[in-house]
Motif scaffolding. Structure first.
Motif, PDB file in Angstrom:
ATOM      1  N   MET A  41     -24.539 -14.586  21.417  1.00 30.80           N
ATOM      2  CA  MET A  41     -24.108 -14.969  20.074  1.00 30.80           C
ATOM      3  C   MET A  41     -22.648 -15.399  20.073  1.00 30.80           C
ATOM      4  SD  MET A  41     -22.107 -13.789  17.376  1.00 30.80           S
ATOM      5  CE  MET A  41     -21.920 -12.083  17.867  1.00 30.80           C
ATOM      6  N   VAL A  42     -21.793 -14.640  20.742  1.00 34.82           N
ATOM      7  CA  VAL A  42     -20.365 -14.951  20.755  1.00 34.82           C
ATOM      8  C   VAL A  42     -20.124 -16.317  21.383  1.00 34.82           C
ATOM      9  CG1 VAL A  42     -18.155 -14.291  21.766  1.00 34.82           C
ATOM     10  CG2 VAL A  42     -19.603 -12.547  20.704  1.00 34.82           C
ATOM     11  N   GLN A  43     -20.777 -16.584  22.493  1.00 39.46           N
ATOM     12  CA  GLN A  43     -20.558 -17.859  23.176  1.00 39.46           C
ATOM     13  C   GLN A  43     -21.066 -19.049  22.370  1.00 39.46           C
ATOM     14  OE1 GLN A  43     -22.218 -17.530  27.127  1.00 39.46           O
ATOM     15  NE2 GLN A  43     -21.064 -15.669  27.589  1.00 39.46           N
ATOM     16  N   SER A  44     -22.161 -18.851  21.627  1.00 42.71           N
ATOM     17  CA  SER A  44     -22.703 -19.956  20.834  1.00 42.71           C
ATOM     18  C   SER A  44     -21.978 -20.146  19.510  1.00 42.71           C
ATOM     19  CB  SER A  44     -24.202 -19.728  20.581  1.00 42.71           C
ATOM     20  OG  SER A  44     -24.397 -18.560  19.809  1.00 42.71           O
ATOM     21  N   GLN A  45     -21.566 -19.041  18.876  1.00 43.97           N
ATOM     22  CA  GLN A  45     -20.929 -19.124  17.568  1.00 43.97           C
ATOM     23  C   GLN A  45     -19.439 -19.459  17.665  1.00 43.97           C
ATOM     24  OE1 GLN A  45     -22.431 -18.937  14.684  1.00 43.97           O
ATOM     25  NE2 GLN A  45     -24.421 -18.041  15.141  1.00 43.97           N
ATOM     26  N   TRP A  46     -18.784 -19.053  18.745  1.00 47.00           N
ATOM     27  CA  TRP A  46     -17.362 -19.342  18.951  1.00 47.00           C
ATOM     28  C   TRP A  46     -17.190 -20.007  20.316  1.00 47.00           C
ATOM     29  CZ3 TRP A  46     -18.601 -14.532  16.668  1.00 47.00           C
ATOM     30  CH2 TRP A  46     -18.092 -14.329  15.375  1.00 47.00           C
ATOM     31  N   PRO A  47     -17.528 -21.287  20.441  1.00 45.02           N
ATOM     32  CA  PRO A  47     -17.425 -21.953  21.754  1.00 45.02           C
ATOM     33  C   PRO A  47     -15.996 -22.042  22.274  1.00 45.02           C
ATOM     34  CG  PRO A  47     -17.917 -23.538  20.007  1.00 45.02           C
ATOM     35  CD  PRO A  47     -18.056 -22.186  19.402  1.00 45.02           C
ATOM     36  N   VAL A  48     -15.009 -22.039  21.379  1.00 39.52           N
ATOM     37  CA  VAL A  48     -13.602 -22.090  21.796  1.00 39.52           C
ATOM     38  C   VAL A  48     -13.106 -20.658  21.977  1.00 39.52           C
ATOM     39  CG1 VAL A  48     -11.267 -22.860  21.205  1.00 39.52           C
ATOM     40  CG2 VAL A  48     -13.261 -24.249  20.545  1.00 39.52           C
ATOM     41  N   LEU A  49     -12.645 -20.347  23.186  1.00 43.27           N
ATOM     42  CA  LEU A  49     -12.263 -18.982  23.528  1.00 43.27           C
ATOM     43  C   LEU A  49     -11.173 -18.446  22.609  1.00 43.27           C
ATOM     44  CD1 LEU A  49     -12.542 -16.571  25.462  1.00 43.27           C
ATOM     45  CD2 LEU A  49     -10.822 -17.645  26.933  1.00 43.27           C
ATOM     46  N   GLU A  50     -10.203 -19.267  22.260  1.00 45.64           N
ATOM     47  CA  GLU A  50      -9.071 -18.816  21.449  1.00 45.64           C
ATOM     48  C   GLU A  50      -9.493 -18.469  20.024  1.00 45.64           C
ATOM     49  OE1 GLU A  50      -9.083 -21.447  23.369  1.00 45.64           O
ATOM     50  OE2 GLU A  50      -7.650 -20.843  24.931  1.00 45.64           O
ATOM     51  N   ASP A  51     -10.646 -18.957  19.584  1.00 46.55           N
ATOM     52  CA  ASP A  51     -11.109 -18.675  18.226  1.00 46.55           C
ATOM     53  C   ASP A  51     -11.939 -17.399  18.136  1.00 46.55           C
ATOM     54  OD1 ASP A  51      -9.909 -21.019  17.422  1.00 46.55           O
ATOM     55  OD2 ASP A  51     -11.753 -22.219  17.563  1.00 46.55           O
ATOM     56  N   ARG A  52     -12.341 -16.859  19.265  1.00 49.61           N
ATOM     57  CA  ARG A  52     -13.244 -15.715  19.263  1.00 49.61           C
ATOM     58  C   ARG A  52     -12.523 -14.438  18.857  1.00 49.61           C
ATOM     59  NH1 ARG A  52     -16.211 -16.618  25.126  1.00 49.61           N
ATOM     60  NH2 ARG A  52     -17.153 -18.664  24.626  1.00 49.61           N
ATOM     61  N   ILE A  67     -18.048 -12.295   9.383  1.00 54.28           N
ATOM     62  CA  ILE A  67     -16.625 -12.303   9.743  1.00 54.28           C
ATOM     63  C   ILE A  67     -15.887 -13.399   8.979  1.00 54.28           C
ATOM     64  CG2 ILE A  67     -15.026 -12.742  11.648  1.00 54.28           C
ATOM     65  CD1 ILE A  67     -17.038 -11.307  13.487  1.00 54.28           C
ATOM     66  N   ASP A  68     -16.548 -14.544   8.784  1.00 55.80           N
ATOM     67  CA  ASP A  68     -15.920 -15.623   8.010  1.00 55.80           C
ATOM     68  C   ASP A  68     -15.651 -15.175   6.575  1.00 55.80           C
ATOM     69  OD1 ASP A  68     -15.948 -17.282  10.196  1.00 55.80           O
ATOM     70  OD2 ASP A  68     -17.751 -18.384   9.597  1.00 55.80           O
ATOM     71  N   ARG A  69     -16.616 -14.476   5.963  1.00 59.54           N
ATOM     72  CA  ARG A  69     -16.403 -13.961   4.600  1.00 59.54           C
ATOM     73  C   ARG A  69     -15.246 -12.962   4.582  1.00 59.54           C
ATOM     74  NH1 ARG A  69     -20.933 -14.345   1.066  1.00 59.54           N
ATOM     75  NH2 ARG A  69     -22.055 -16.256   1.608  1.00 59.54           N
ATOM     76  N   TRP A  70     -15.211 -12.099   5.595  1.00 60.41           N
ATOM     77  CA  TRP A  70     -14.137 -11.102   5.668  1.00 60.41           C
ATOM     78  C   TRP A  70     -12.770 -11.782   5.811  1.00 60.41           C
ATOM     79  CZ3 TRP A  70     -11.780  -9.874  10.675  1.00 60.41           C
ATOM     80  CH2 TRP A  70     -10.768  -8.909  10.562  1.00 60.41           C
ATOM     81  N   GLN A  71     -12.687 -12.795   6.645  1.00 58.97           N
ATOM     82  CA  GLN A  71     -11.406 -13.481   6.846  1.00 58.97           C
ATOM     83  C   GLN A  71     -10.980 -14.274   5.621  1.00 58.97           C
ATOM     84  OE1 GLN A  71     -12.280 -15.546  10.598  1.00 58.97           O
ATOM     85  NE2 GLN A  71     -10.943 -14.090  11.671  1.00 58.97           N
ATOM     86  N   SER A  72     -11.938 -14.528   4.711  1.00 59.81           N
ATOM     87  CA  SER A  72     -11.575 -15.209   3.464  1.00 59.81           C
ATOM     88  C   SER A  72     -11.095 -14.230   2.395  1.00 59.81           C
ATOM     89  CB  SER A  72     -12.774 -15.994   2.930  1.00 59.81           C
ATOM     90  OG  SER A  72     -13.794 -15.119   2.467  1.00 59.81           O
ATOM     91  N   GLY A  73     -11.111 -12.923   2.704  1.00 60.17           N
ATOM     92  CA  GLY A  73     -10.569 -11.934   1.781  1.00 60.17           C
ATOM     93  C   GLY A  73     -11.548 -10.888   1.285  1.00 60.17           C
TER      94      GLY A  73
END
Length: 334
Positions: free
Chosen positions: A47-58, A133-139
């Motif tokens: 899941m991590v590799q598919s959802q966050w292909p850019v390492l710095e964004d994970r 996680i996206d919802r959480w990062q939005s507040g």
């Protein structure tokens, strides 16, 4: 481009601002799940590799398994995972304390900026972590995962769950979210609030509702269990339901105050009626059937009310003893 700064006439180039990736803790209670833990970690990796292909964004991950007294090779498999993967950590309890206690142990040990309890059987889809996680990062501070389709459950489980939610939400001081299990995301502030709770008879769904915070809900379809069999037997589910109602409200106790008052008023009214009838028409022979019906009804109500009060008193006794909610036998990877 680097910023330039000056200190007492000296010019220098400031280093770029460090970007810290958030730490997300996954709390995974396990009981005799030796065949499920490795597929779970593999699913998280995929899941991590598919959802966050850019390492710095994970996000950074820690996966905290809480072994709730397993009698198979679960602990040995987890120790092997801990040795080869620094993200994996193990809390081994001294015996089986129940999932509510195991989950509390994981929450207490977590260090994440966000914390997500999950089941190891993959019925909590790892693919839902990215939108949570996206919802959480939005507040958002609490992200609930609601089962919009429970067709994978048996008819009995679906109907009993529906009945439970209707019962507890009609009585509870703070209703719980329907069809939302332990799978949800908590901000660190919410986890700190949960860790302050001292209840011994633990009903985490009620606590999750009680703490509040800004909450949003994501719907998902609950898949079939990937590996193994459920550890939730009917007796355990029934005990959890009773714990949930007793822990969430004192309204059942108030029912008996109301019911007792109504019965007392009816009894006084009937006594007055008997006195007036005796004065006007004399004494007649009392009926055996009506006498036994009254005695049995009141006796049954008394026993039922005593049993209900016993449920509350028993939990008070557990709380007063002050024993720990769980005992940790070992920790690996912390």
């Amino acid at each position: 481009m680097r910023d330039r700064g000056m200190i007492e006439g000296l010019t220098f180039e400031a280093a770029p601002e460090a970007v810290t990736r958030p730490l997300v803790s996954l709390i995974v209670p396990v009981l005799n799940e030796q065949d499920a833990v490795i597929p779970f970690v593999q699913a998280i990796d995929g899941m991590v590799q598919s959802q966050w292909p850019v390492l710095e964004d994970r996000p950074r991950l820690e996966i905290i398994f809480v072994d709730d007294g397993s009698t198979d090779a679960t602990a040995a498999v987890l120790r092997g995972l801990c040795a080869g993967d620094k993200r994996v950590k193990l809390i081994q309890l001294s015996r089986n304390f129940g999932k509510e206690a195991a989950l509390s142990a994981g929450l207490k040990a977590s260090r994440g900026d966000a914390v997500v309890p999950m089941d190891v059987d993959l019925q909590d889809p790892p693919e839902l972590l990215r939108p949570m996680i996206d919802r959480w990062q939005s507040g958002v501070q609490v992200v609930n995962a609601r089962r919009c389709d429970r067709s994978s459950d048996t008819m009995f489980k679906r109907s009993s769950a529906q009945l439970f939610y209707k019962a507890i939400n009609s009585l509870a001081d703070h209703p719980i979210a329907e069809d939302v299990g332990d799978f949800r995301l908590f901000d660190r502030a919410a986890v700190d609030a949960l860790n302050q709770m001292t209840e011994h008879s633990r009903f985490n769904k009620g606590l999750f509702s009680w703490i509040g915070f800004r909450t949003e809900t994501l719907d998902y379809v609950r898949p079939q269990r990937a590996v193994g069999d459920t550890k939730w037997k009917f007796s355990k589910l029934l005990a959890l339901a009773v714990d949930g109602i007793v822990a969430s409200t004192t309204f059942p106790l108030r029912i008996w105050t109301i019911l007792g008052s109504v019965i007392s008023l009816l009894a006084f009214g009937y006594a007055g009626f008997l006195v007036i009838r005796t004065v006007l028409f004399g004494v007649d022979t009392p009926g055996y059937a009506s006498l036994m019906a009254a005695v049995l009804m009141l006796g049954g109500l008394n026993l039922l009310s005593l049993g209900l009060m016993g449920e509350y008193i028993g939990r008070i006794a557990k709380q007063v003893r002050g024993r720990p909610l769980y005992i940790v036998a070992d920790k690996v990877g912390f």
